[in-house]
Write a protein that holds these residues in place. Structure first.
Motif, PDB file in Angstrom:
ATOM      1  N   VAL A  81       0.869  -1.173   0.102  1.00 41.37           N
ATOM      2  CA  VAL A  81       0.038  -0.132  -0.180  1.00 41.37           C
ATOM      3  C   VAL A  81       0.941   1.261  -0.076  1.00 41.37           C
ATOM      4  O   VAL A  81       1.659   1.346   0.887  1.00 41.37           O
ATOM      5  N   VAL A  82       0.509   2.336  -1.002  1.00 42.70           N
ATOM      6  CA  VAL A  82       1.520   3.377  -1.152  1.00 42.70           C
ATOM      7  C   VAL A  82       0.766   4.690  -0.757  1.00 42.70           C
ATOM      8  O   VAL A  82       1.060   5.832  -1.327  1.00 42.70           O
ATOM      9  N   HIS A  83      -0.512   4.561   0.067  1.00 41.43           N
ATOM     10  CA  HIS A  83      -1.429   5.828   0.366  1.00 41.43           C
ATOM     11  C   HIS A  83      -1.690   5.517   1.670  1.00 41.43           C
ATOM     12  O   HIS A  83      -1.667   4.244   2.375  1.00 41.43           O
ATOM     13  N   SER A  84      -1.794   6.356   2.604  1.00 40.01           N
ATOM     14  CA  SER A  84      -2.485   6.649   3.754  1.00 40.01           C
ATOM     15  C   SER A  84      -3.577   5.639   4.191  1.00 40.01           C
ATOM     16  O   SER A  84      -4.347   5.749   3.265  1.00 40.01           O
ATOM     17  N   VAL A  85      -3.381   4.973   5.089  1.00 36.96           N
ATOM     18  CA  VAL A  85      -4.463   3.957   5.162  1.00 36.96           C
ATOM     19  C   VAL A  85      -4.675   3.546   6.902  1.00 36.96           C
ATOM     20  O   VAL A  85      -4.111   4.061   7.491  1.00 36.96           O
ATOM     21  N   VAL A  86      -6.015   3.168   6.953  1.00 35.82           N
ATOM     22  CA  VAL A  86      -6.528   2.688   8.378  1.00 35.82           C
ATOM     23  C   VAL A  86      -6.588   1.369   8.395  1.00 35.82           C
ATOM     24  O   VAL A  86      -7.137   0.574   7.510  1.00 35.82           O
ATOM     25  N   VAL A  87      -6.057   0.645   9.223  1.00 35.31           N
ATOM     26  CA  VAL A  87      -6.117  -0.782   9.216  1.00 35.31           C
ATOM     27  C   VAL A  87      -6.641  -1.173  10.754  1.00 35.31           C
ATOM     28  O   VAL A  87      -5.975  -0.723  11.756  1.00 35.31           O
ATOM     29  N   GLY A  88      -7.463  -2.305  10.791  1.00 36.61           N
ATOM     30  CA  GLY A  88      -7.722  -2.786  12.138  1.00 36.61           C
ATOM     31  C   GLY A  88      -7.958  -4.132  12.155  1.00 36.61           C
ATOM     32  O   GLY A  88      -7.728  -4.968  11.313  1.00 36.61           O
ATOM     33  N   SER A  89      -7.684  -4.479  13.561  1.00 34.63           N
ATOM     34  CA  SER A  89      -7.659  -5.979  13.926  1.00 34.63           C
ATOM     35  C   SER A  89      -8.920  -6.780  13.655  1.00 34.63           C
ATOM     36  O   SER A  89      -8.674  -7.919  13.837  1.00 34.63           O
ATOM     37  N   ARG A  90      -9.907  -6.188  13.429  1.00 35.63           N
ATOM     38  CA  ARG A  90     -11.297  -6.684  13.100  1.00 35.63           C
ATOM     39  C   ARG A  90     -11.628  -6.769  11.653  1.00 35.63           C
ATOM     40  O   ARG A  90     -12.809  -6.880  11.313  1.00 35.63           O
ATOM     41  N   GLY A  91     -10.655  -6.361  10.833  1.00 32.63           N
ATOM     42  CA  GLY A  91     -10.794  -6.525   9.387  1.00 32.63           C
ATOM     43  C   GLY A  91     -10.901  -5.045   8.650  1.00 32.63           C
ATOM     44  O   GLY A  91     -10.939  -5.069   7.648  1.00 32.63           O
ATOM     45  N   GLU A  92     -11.201  -4.174   9.642  1.00 36.70           N
ATOM     46  CA  GLU A  92     -11.434  -2.996   9.199  1.00 36.70           C
ATOM     47  C   GLU A  92     -10.251  -2.247   8.311  1.00 36.70           C
ATOM     48  O   GLU A  92      -8.914  -2.691   8.694  1.00 36.70           O
ATOM     49  N   ARG A  93     -10.524  -1.805   6.913  1.00 34.47           N
ATOM     50  CA  ARG A  93      -9.397  -1.400   6.067  1.00 34.47           C
ATOM     51  C   ARG A  93      -9.974  -0.141   5.271  1.00 34.47           C
ATOM     52  O   ARG A  93     -10.914  -0.273   4.525  1.00 34.47           O
ATOM     53  N   LEU A  94      -9.318   0.948   5.194  1.00 35.92           N
ATOM     54  CA  LEU A  94     -10.092   2.071   4.434  1.00 35.92           C
ATOM     55  C   LEU A  94      -8.718   3.055   4.096  1.00 35.92           C
ATOM     56  O   LEU A  94      -7.819   3.098   4.960  1.00 35.92           O
ATOM     57  N   ASP A  95      -9.148   3.735   3.238  1.00 39.32           N
ATOM     58  CA  ASP A  95      -8.094   4.730   2.396  1.00 39.32           C
ATOM     59  C   ASP A  95      -8.153   5.668   3.487  1.00 39.32           C
ATOM     60  O   ASP A  95      -9.250   6.273   3.858  1.00 39.32           O
ATOM     61  N   TRP A  96      -7.111   6.472   3.928  1.00 36.61           N
ATOM     62  CA  TRP A  96      -7.312   7.537   4.724  1.00 36.61           C
ATOM     63  C   TRP A  96      -6.728   8.851   3.996  1.00 36.61           C
ATOM     64  O   TRP A  96      -5.529   8.905   3.632  1.00 36.61           O
ATOM     65  N   ASN A  97      -7.611   9.795   3.707  1.00 32.88           N
ATOM     66  CA  ASN A  97      -7.205  10.679   2.478  1.00 32.88           C
ATOM     67  C   ASN A  97      -6.328  11.825   2.929  1.00 32.88           C
ATOM     68  O   ASN A  97      -7.177  13.019   3.319  1.00 32.88           O
ATOM     69  N   CYS A  98      -5.161  11.514   3.102  1.00 31.26           N
ATOM     70  CA  CYS A  98      -4.294  12.592   3.739  1.00 31.26           C
ATOM     71  C   CYS A  98      -2.996  12.198   3.025  1.00 31.26           C
ATOM     72  O   CYS A  98      -2.466  10.895   3.046  1.00 31.26           O
ATOM     73  N   ASN A  99      -1.953  12.996   2.499  1.00 24.72           N
ATOM     74  CA  ASN A  99      -0.610  12.712   2.058  1.00 24.72           C
ATOM     75  C   ASN A  99       0.308  13.461   2.838  1.00 24.72           C
ATOM     76  O   ASN A  99       1.565  12.866   2.794  1.00 24.72           O
ATOM     77  N   ARG A 100      -0.076  14.295   3.780  1.00 22.54           N
ATOM     78  CA  ARG A 100       0.913  15.129   4.321  1.00 22.54           C
ATOM     79  C   ARG A 100       0.254  15.411   5.865  1.00 22.54           C
ATOM     80  O   ARG A 100      -0.797  15.264   6.122  1.00 22.54           O
TER      81      ARG A 100
ATOM     82  N   ALA B  87      -4.759   0.993  13.585  1.00 19.75           N
ATOM     83  CA  ALA B  87      -3.654   1.898  13.112  1.00 19.75           C
ATOM     84  C   ALA B  87      -4.039   2.848  11.896  1.00 19.75           C
ATOM     85  O   ALA B  87      -4.595   2.508  10.916  1.00 19.75           O
ATOM     86  N   ALA B  88      -3.827   4.120  12.324  1.00 17.89           N
ATOM     87  CA  ALA B  88      -3.888   5.033  11.056  1.00 17.89           C
ATOM     88  C   ALA B  88      -2.607   5.595  10.828  1.00 17.89           C
ATOM     89  O   ALA B  88      -2.024   6.183  11.568  1.00 17.89           O
ATOM     90  N   LEU B  89      -2.295   5.156   9.701  1.00 21.05           N
ATOM     91  CA  LEU B  89      -0.936   5.220   9.002  1.00 21.05           C
ATOM     92  C   LEU B  89      -0.803   6.287   8.106  1.00 21.05           C
ATOM     93  O   LEU B  89      -1.401   6.129   7.103  1.00 21.05           O
ATOM     94  N   LEU B  90      -0.040   7.450   8.367  1.00 19.57           N
ATOM     95  CA  LEU B  90       0.311   8.463   7.464  1.00 19.57           C
ATOM     96  C   LEU B  90       1.260   8.076   6.744  1.00 19.57           C
ATOM     97  O   LEU B  90       2.487   7.867   7.240  1.00 19.57           O
ATOM     98  N   LEU B  91       1.223   7.979   5.467  1.00 18.86           N
ATOM     99  CA  LEU B  91       2.291   7.569   4.407  1.00 18.86           C
ATOM    100  C   LEU B  91       2.365   8.637   3.282  1.00 18.86           C
ATOM    101  O   LEU B  91       2.051   9.047   2.673  1.00 18.86           O
ATOM    102  N   GLU B  92       3.550   9.430   3.597  1.00 17.39           N
ATOM    103  CA  GLU B  92       3.901  10.535   3.165  1.00 17.39           C
ATOM    104  C   GLU B  92       4.858  10.097   1.820  1.00 17.39           C
ATOM    105  O   GLU B  92       5.614   9.056   1.779  1.00 17.39           O
ATOM    106  N   PRO B  93       4.637  10.697   0.628  1.00 14.45           N
ATOM    107  CA  PRO B  93       5.571  10.282  -0.394  1.00 14.45           C
ATOM    108  C   PRO B  93       6.872  10.256  -0.356  1.00 14.45           C
ATOM    109  O   PRO B  93       7.558  10.992   0.632  1.00 14.45           O
ATOM    110  N   ALA B  94       7.406   9.211  -0.646  1.00 16.27           N
ATOM    111  CA  ALA B  94       9.141   9.137  -0.570  1.00 16.27           C
ATOM    112  C   ALA B  94       9.686  10.213  -1.176  1.00 16.27           C
ATOM    113  O   ALA B  94       9.337  10.521  -2.411  1.00 16.27           O
ATOM    114  N   ALA B  95      10.838  10.653  -0.661  1.00 13.98           N
ATOM    115  CA  ALA B  95      11.510  11.883  -0.973  1.00 13.98           C
ATOM    116  C   ALA B  95      12.538  11.437  -2.163  1.00 13.98           C
ATOM    117  O   ALA B  95      12.895  10.116  -2.172  1.00 13.98           O
TER     118      ALA B  95
END
Length: 125
Positions: A28-47, A117-125
């Motif tokens: 996954v190369v974009h910010s994402v929310v992952v949960g232990s009960r199967g939750e998974r959604l895109d998290w619309n933020c790049n920075r 887990a709400a994971l902010l994935l910033e574009p690689a520099a």
């Protein structure tokens, strides 16, 4: 003495690097929310600067026991006002850099905790 099973029935973060995380077998190369009960959604933020109270309200709606906020390549804390919905529901929030958040999520999810887990994935520099 064996303390952990060989296979877990929860989503696992299987790898990470600058600008990406592995969730089970997918990269996954974009910010994402992952949960232990199967939750998974895109998290619309790049920075970090893109985050708003709405992003954290989205997490509160999942009603987890704990939210682990991975704030990117370095630790940055969300504004306290953004956390009000979670505080009202007595949901714990821990902030750490995204790599530490990945490791912590795996440990807590494998313990059977309802963690997100709400994971902010910033574009690689």
């Amino acid at each position: 003495m064996k303390l952990q099973p060989d296979k877990f029935d929860v989503q696992s973060i299987t790898g990470y690097g600058p600008g990406w995380v592995g969730i089970n077998t997918e990269k996954v190369v974009h910010s994402v929310v992952v949960g232990s009960r199967g939750e998974r959604l895109d998290w619309n933020c790049n920075r970090f600067e893109d985050l708003t109270a709405e992003h954290f309200a989205q997490l509160a709606a999942l009603a987890p026991e704990l939210v682990i906020f991975g704030s990117g390549q370095r630790i940055r804390f969300p504004q306290p006002v953004w956390l009000k919905p979670m505080m009202a529901q007595r949901v714990g929030v821990e902030t750490m850099d995204t790599q530490a958040a990945c490791r912590t999520y795996n440990i807590l999810a494998q313990e059977g905790r309802h963690v997100v887990a709400a994971l902010l994935l910033e574009p690689a520099a």
